[in-house]
Design an enzyme around this catalytic site. Structure first.
Site, PDB file in Angstrom:
ATOM      1  N   ARG A 152       0.846  -1.214   0.000  1.00 19.21           N
ATOM      2  CA  ARG A 152       0.000   0.000   0.000  1.00 19.21           C
ATOM      3  C   ARG A 152       0.874   1.254   0.000  1.00 19.21           C
ATOM      4  NH1 ARG A 152      -2.635  -3.984  -0.539  1.00 19.21           N
ATOM      5  NH2 ARG A 152      -4.532  -4.555   0.576  1.00 19.21           N
ATOM      6  N   SER A 209     -10.174   1.087   4.196  1.00 16.79           N
ATOM      7  CA  SER A 209      -9.367   0.841   5.400  1.00 16.79           C
ATOM      8  C   SER A 209      -8.734   2.154   5.851  1.00 16.79           C
ATOM      9  CB  SER A 209      -8.255  -0.159   5.094  1.00 16.79           C
ATOM     10  OG  SER A 209      -8.796  -1.325   4.545  1.00 16.79           O
ATOM     11  N   GLU A 253      -3.697   4.809   6.323  1.00 19.34           N
ATOM     12  CA  GLU A 253      -3.641   4.512   4.886  1.00 19.34           C
ATOM     13  C   GLU A 253      -4.262   5.670   4.099  1.00 19.34           C
ATOM     14  OE1 GLU A 253      -4.609   0.476   3.462  1.00 19.34           O
ATOM     15  OE2 GLU A 253      -5.897   1.451   1.984  1.00 19.34           O
TER      16      GLU A 253
HETATM   17  P1  FAD Z   1      -8.276   9.827  -4.544  1.00 16.19           P
HETATM   18  O1  FAD Z   1      -8.880   9.500  -3.216  1.00 16.19           O
HETATM   19  O2  FAD Z   1      -8.956  10.819  -5.391  1.00 16.19           O
HETATM   20  O3  FAD Z   1      -6.767  10.279  -4.316  1.00 16.19           O
HETATM   21  C1  FAD Z   1      -5.912   9.531  -3.480  1.00 16.19           C
HETATM   22  C2  FAD Z   1      -4.512  10.150  -3.558  1.00 16.19           C
HETATM   23  O4  FAD Z   1      -3.999  10.006  -4.882  1.00 16.19           O
HETATM   24  C3  FAD Z   1      -4.498  11.654  -3.284  1.00 16.19           C
HETATM   25  O5  FAD Z   1      -3.282  11.951  -2.646  1.00 16.19           O
HETATM   26  C4  FAD Z   1      -4.541  12.266  -4.676  1.00 16.19           C
HETATM   27  O6  FAD Z   1      -3.998  13.564  -4.752  1.00 16.19           O
HETATM   28  C5  FAD Z   1      -3.704  11.282  -5.455  1.00 16.19           C
HETATM   29  N1  FAD Z   1      -4.059  11.208  -6.875  1.00 16.19           N
HETATM   30  C6  FAD Z   1      -5.250  10.856  -7.409  1.00 16.19           C
HETATM   31  N2  FAD Z   1      -5.170  10.851  -8.738  1.00 16.19           N
HETATM   32  C7  FAD Z   1      -3.917  11.216  -9.073  1.00 16.19           C
HETATM   33  C8  FAD Z   1      -3.225  11.408 -10.304  1.00 16.19           C
HETATM   34  N3  FAD Z   1      -3.800  11.189 -11.481  1.00 16.19           N
HETATM   35  N4  FAD Z   1      -1.932  11.831 -10.254  1.00 16.19           N
HETATM   36  C9  FAD Z   1      -1.324  12.034  -9.070  1.00 16.19           C
HETATM   37  N5  FAD Z   1      -1.917  11.883  -7.883  1.00 16.19           N
HETATM   38  C10 FAD Z   1      -3.202  11.465  -7.881  1.00 16.19           C
HETATM   39  N6  FAD Z   1      -7.733   0.381  -1.711  1.00 16.19           N
HETATM   40  C11 FAD Z   1      -7.039  -0.757  -1.928  1.00 16.19           C
HETATM   41  O7  FAD Z   1      -5.812  -0.706  -2.150  1.00 16.19           O
HETATM   42  N7  FAD Z   1      -7.651  -1.970  -1.910  1.00 16.19           N
HETATM   43  C12 FAD Z   1      -8.972  -2.107  -1.676  1.00 16.19           C
HETATM   44  O8  FAD Z   1      -9.493  -3.220  -1.685  1.00 16.19           O
HETATM   45  C13 FAD Z   1      -9.740  -0.941  -1.423  1.00 16.19           C
HETATM   46  N8  FAD Z   1     -11.048  -1.004  -1.146  1.00 16.19           N
HETATM   47  C14 FAD Z   1     -11.746   0.113  -0.866  1.00 16.19           C
HETATM   48  C15 FAD Z   1     -13.108  -0.002  -0.550  1.00 16.19           C
HETATM   49  C16 FAD Z   1     -13.852   1.120  -0.260  1.00 16.19           C
HETATM   50  C17 FAD Z   1     -15.320   0.972   0.095  1.00 16.19           C
HETATM   51  C18 FAD Z   1     -13.254   2.411  -0.319  1.00 16.19           C
HETATM   52  C19 FAD Z   1     -14.061   3.640  -0.056  1.00 16.19           C
HETATM   53  C20 FAD Z   1     -11.907   2.535  -0.615  1.00 16.19           C
HETATM   54  C21 FAD Z   1     -11.131   1.386  -0.885  1.00 16.19           C
HETATM   55  N9  FAD Z   1      -9.764   1.463  -1.198  1.00 16.19           N
HETATM   56  C22 FAD Z   1      -9.056   0.319  -1.456  1.00 16.19           C
HETATM   57  C23 FAD Z   1      -9.080   2.770  -1.207  1.00 16.19           C
HETATM   58  C24 FAD Z   1      -9.193   3.528  -2.565  1.00 16.19           C
HETATM   59  O9  FAD Z   1     -10.286   3.074  -3.295  1.00 16.19           O
HETATM   60  C25 FAD Z   1      -7.933   3.368  -3.412  1.00 16.19           C
HETATM   61  O10 FAD Z   1      -6.810   3.831  -2.721  1.00 16.19           O
HETATM   62  C26 FAD Z   1      -8.040   4.102  -4.754  1.00 16.19           C
HETATM   63  O11 FAD Z   1      -6.907   3.829  -5.556  1.00 16.19           O
HETATM   64  C27 FAD Z   1      -8.168   5.618  -4.605  1.00 16.19           C
HETATM   65  O12 FAD Z   1      -8.479   6.148  -5.874  1.00 16.19           O
HETATM   66  P2  FAD Z   1      -9.147   7.573  -6.049  1.00 16.19           P
HETATM   67  O13 FAD Z   1      -9.202   7.878  -7.504  1.00 16.19           O
HETATM   68  O14 FAD Z   1     -10.423   7.622  -5.304  1.00 16.19           O
HETATM   69  O15 FAD Z   1      -8.048   8.466  -5.344  1.00 16.19           O
HETATM   70  P1  NAP Z   2     -10.290 -10.328   5.090  1.00 16.01           P
HETATM   71  O1  NAP Z   2     -10.349 -11.312   3.982  1.00 16.01           O
HETATM   72  O2  NAP Z   2     -11.309 -10.449   6.199  1.00 16.01           O
HETATM   73  O3  NAP Z   2      -8.831 -10.374   5.728  1.00 16.01           O
HETATM   74  C1  NAP Z   2      -8.477  -9.507   6.794  1.00 16.01           C
HETATM   75  C2  NAP Z   2      -7.044  -9.086   6.583  1.00 16.01           C
HETATM   76  O4  NAP Z   2      -6.213 -10.230   6.666  1.00 16.01           O
HETATM   77  C3  NAP Z   2      -6.855  -8.455   5.226  1.00 16.01           C
HETATM   78  O5  NAP Z   2      -6.564  -7.121   5.424  1.00 16.01           O
HETATM   79  C4  NAP Z   2      -5.745  -9.250   4.546  1.00 16.01           C
HETATM   80  O6  NAP Z   2      -4.603  -8.468   4.232  1.00 16.01           O
HETATM   81  C5  NAP Z   2      -5.334 -10.288   5.557  1.00 16.01           C
HETATM   82  N1  NAP Z   2      -5.430 -11.629   4.918  1.00 16.01           N
HETATM   83  C6  NAP Z   2      -6.525 -12.433   4.884  1.00 16.01           C
HETATM   84  N2  NAP Z   2      -6.228 -13.582   4.268  1.00 16.01           N
HETATM   85  C7  NAP Z   2      -4.937 -13.513   3.889  1.00 16.01           C
HETATM   86  C8  NAP Z   2      -4.052 -14.396   3.210  1.00 16.01           C
HETATM   87  N3  NAP Z   2      -4.437 -15.601   2.790  1.00 16.01           N
HETATM   88  N4  NAP Z   2      -2.785 -13.973   2.971  1.00 16.01           N
HETATM   89  C9  NAP Z   2      -2.373 -12.770   3.382  1.00 16.01           C
HETATM   90  N5  NAP Z   2      -3.169 -11.884   4.045  1.00 16.01           N
HETATM   91  C10 NAP Z   2      -4.428 -12.246   4.300  1.00 16.01           C
HETATM   92  O7  NAP Z   2     -10.338  -8.833   4.516  1.00 16.01           O
HETATM   93  P2  NAP Z   2     -11.561  -7.932   4.068  1.00 16.01           P
HETATM   94  O8  NAP Z   2     -11.715  -6.829   5.004  1.00 16.01           O
HETATM   95  O9  NAP Z   2     -12.743  -8.806   3.736  1.00 16.01           O
HETATM   96  O10 NAP Z   2     -10.986  -7.335   2.693  1.00 16.01           O
HETATM   97  C11 NAP Z   2     -10.788  -8.187   1.575  1.00 16.01           C
HETATM   98  C12 NAP Z   2      -9.654  -7.650   0.714  1.00 16.01           C
HETATM   99  O11 NAP Z   2      -9.996  -6.362   0.225  1.00 16.01           O
HETATM  100  C13 NAP Z   2      -8.340  -7.485   1.468  1.00 16.01           C
HETATM  101  O12 NAP Z   2      -7.278  -7.863   0.645  1.00 16.01           O
HETATM  102  C14 NAP Z   2      -8.278  -6.010   1.792  1.00 16.01           C
HETATM  103  O13 NAP Z   2      -6.961  -5.506   1.787  1.00 16.01           O
HETATM  104  C15 NAP Z   2      -9.055  -5.406   0.627  1.00 16.01           C
HETATM  105  N6  NAP Z   2      -9.720  -4.175   1.083  1.00 16.01           N
HETATM  106  C16 NAP Z   2      -8.951  -3.053   1.155  1.00 16.01           C
HETATM  107  C17 NAP Z   2      -9.519  -1.853   1.550  1.00 16.01           C
HETATM  108  C18 NAP Z   2      -8.681  -0.597   1.556  1.00 16.01           C
HETATM  109  O14 NAP Z   2      -9.240   0.478   1.674  1.00 16.01           O
HETATM  110  N7  NAP Z   2      -7.385  -0.699   1.443  1.00 16.01           N
HETATM  111  C19 NAP Z   2     -10.866  -1.794   1.900  1.00 16.01           C
HETATM  112  C20 NAP Z   2     -11.587  -2.962   1.846  1.00 16.01           C
HETATM  113  C21 NAP Z   2     -11.012  -4.155   1.443  1.00 16.01           C
HETATM  114  P3  NAP Z   2      -4.484  -7.514   2.930  1.00 16.01           P
HETATM  115  O15 NAP Z   2      -5.221  -6.286   3.305  1.00 16.01           O
HETATM  116  O16 NAP Z   2      -3.019  -7.323   2.799  1.00 16.01           O
HETATM  117  O17 NAP Z   2      -5.077  -8.245   1.777  1.00 16.01           O
END
Ligand code: FAD
Ligand code: NAP
Length: 336
Positions: A164, A236, A332
């Protein structure tokens, strides 16, 4: 060029925080993007790139120009029997990109289904889910530096992708604009189904398809995660912490039920949601701020939460995790 002054960002951030930006512009064209950046940079105004606003917490009004990037387009760069390289404009919705890949039989990003936001933001934190990360399919990205408009292509190594994390969340934070991203996708079956929630798919063996993986993930995510269109949140709030083997053995002695995952680089990852839940926060609500009842790591705005109330709530969570486990959670979400 239509610049709007004193613009409400409430509908442009998924946390639904009601703040204003001094200046705002929606941009669909890269040439216009450069002109605007040049002008506002020369006026020493702060510039913020906004994609889907799904990884942002606005802590106050933004004293500068917010650019909502909405550039669209997909180009084929090269292809052979085994793989294809595609170039996506930064404003393309990430989930539309996944859908496009799934429909066309390109493997590698199906596990990243239903992540909100744009492809331009995907490299910022090397988006990941269910054992897949952007870096696994990343080829390169193009963009330019805000201070002098100099263009640069970043290769995989130059992005310094981590868990991340990337160079754009560190040294180049708010300094470089990503205008397009190239992905290298496989035309050959190659599924990653190690996560417990994907176990049912493994039973399908030879009958697994891209569509089935995507549909399964969409279904799980819809059942487990709050839809930001309904409940304000930014996914997250904290990252999963990584610790050493020595720290793990001490923690396991004190908490035998502690879940953990070994990363390929030898580090140990702990699920932050579990740590927060153990401190009693899961489902807890103070005013309009809450920890989500199905996943404690997600912080909810039930309607009128302010960024200050979210900051107070999440700081209390952080302190209780330090006090119970001695682990300092790292945010994050990007604060502005
Ligand atoms: P923004 O929120 O608009 O911006 C985020 C950052 O990136 C800011 O600093 C912004 O200035 C910068 N930025 C945006 N666009 C550009 C560009 N073109 N050039 C330079 N900088 C830029 N993330 C995960 O990794 N895994 C997940 O599973 C995941 N699940 C999510 C679930 C939910 C319900 C929500 C709400 C969020 C989740 N996220 C997850 C977080 C988020 O969706 C990601 O980080 C996504 O990539 C953000 O994209 P955005 O366009 O909304 O970015
Ligand atoms: P989950 O499956 O309940 O798991 C909880 C956490 O344990 C996750 O964060 C995941 O890490 C870790 N995990 C579970 N199984 C794993 C495995 N086999 N190997 C390594 N790590 C493991 O998670 P959840 O909340 O339902 O989310 C599902 C996936 O969506 C996850 O990968 C999570 O990262 C992603 N997600 C991300 C965001 C965001 O905003 N970043 C929001 C929602 C969901 P990892 O996070 O490293 O995968």
């Amino acid at each position: 060029m239509t610049i709007i002054e004193n613009y409400s960002l409430k509908r442009l951030n998924t946390f639904k925080i009601d703040v204003k930006s001094k200046y705002f512009i929606e941009i669909e064209d890269e040439t216009e993007l450069k002109e605007v950046v040049k002008e506002y940079q020369s006026r020493s105004e702060k510039i913020l790139l906004l994609g889907g606003g799904s990884n942002i917490l606005f802590t106050k009004d933004f004293d500068g120009l917010v650019i909502h990037l909405d550039t669209k387009g997909i180009d084929i760069v090269s292809k052979n029997d085994k793989e294809i390289i595609l170039d996506f404009q930064a404003g393309e919705s990430w989930d539309d990109v996944v859908l496009y890949a799934v429909k066309n039989g390109y493997y590698g990003i199906e596990n990243l289904s239903l992540i909100p936001g744009t492809i331009g933001a995907a490299p910022i934190q090397n988006i990941g889910a269910y054992g897949a990360e952007l870096k696994d399919v990343f080829y390169s990205l193009d963009g330019f530096f805000i201070h002098d408009l100099e263009e640069k292509t970043f290769s995989l190594n130059e992005c310094k992708f981590g868990y991340r994390d990337s160079i754009f969340k560190r040294e180049l934070k708010d300094k470089f604009i990503i205008t397009s991203v190239k992905l290298q996708l496989s035309k050959e079956k190659n599924f990653k189904l190690n996560y417990r929630d994907l176990a049912d798919l493994n039973k399908l063996r030879k009958n697994i398809t891209l569509e089935k993986v995507r549909n399964h993930i969409v279904k799980i995510r819809e059942s487990k995660l709050p839809n930001p269109k309904v409940l304000g949140n930014a996914g997250s709030f904290y990252k999963n912490p990584e610790i050493s083997k020595q720290q793990l053995s001490i923690l396991i002695d004190q908490n035998p039920a502690l879940p953990y995952f070994k990363s390929p680089d030898g580090k140990i990852k702990l699920p932050a949601g579990w740590l927060i839940e153990q401190c009693g926060w899961k489902g807890k609500r103070e005013g309009d701020v809450a920890s989500y009842h199905r996943q404690a790591l997600i912080i909810i705005n039930y309607g009128n939460a302010t960024s200050q109330s979210i900051l107070k709530f999440t700081q209390e969570i952080k302190e209780s995790v330090i006090s119970k486990f001695g682990i300092e959670l790292e945010q994050e979400v990007n604060f502005y």
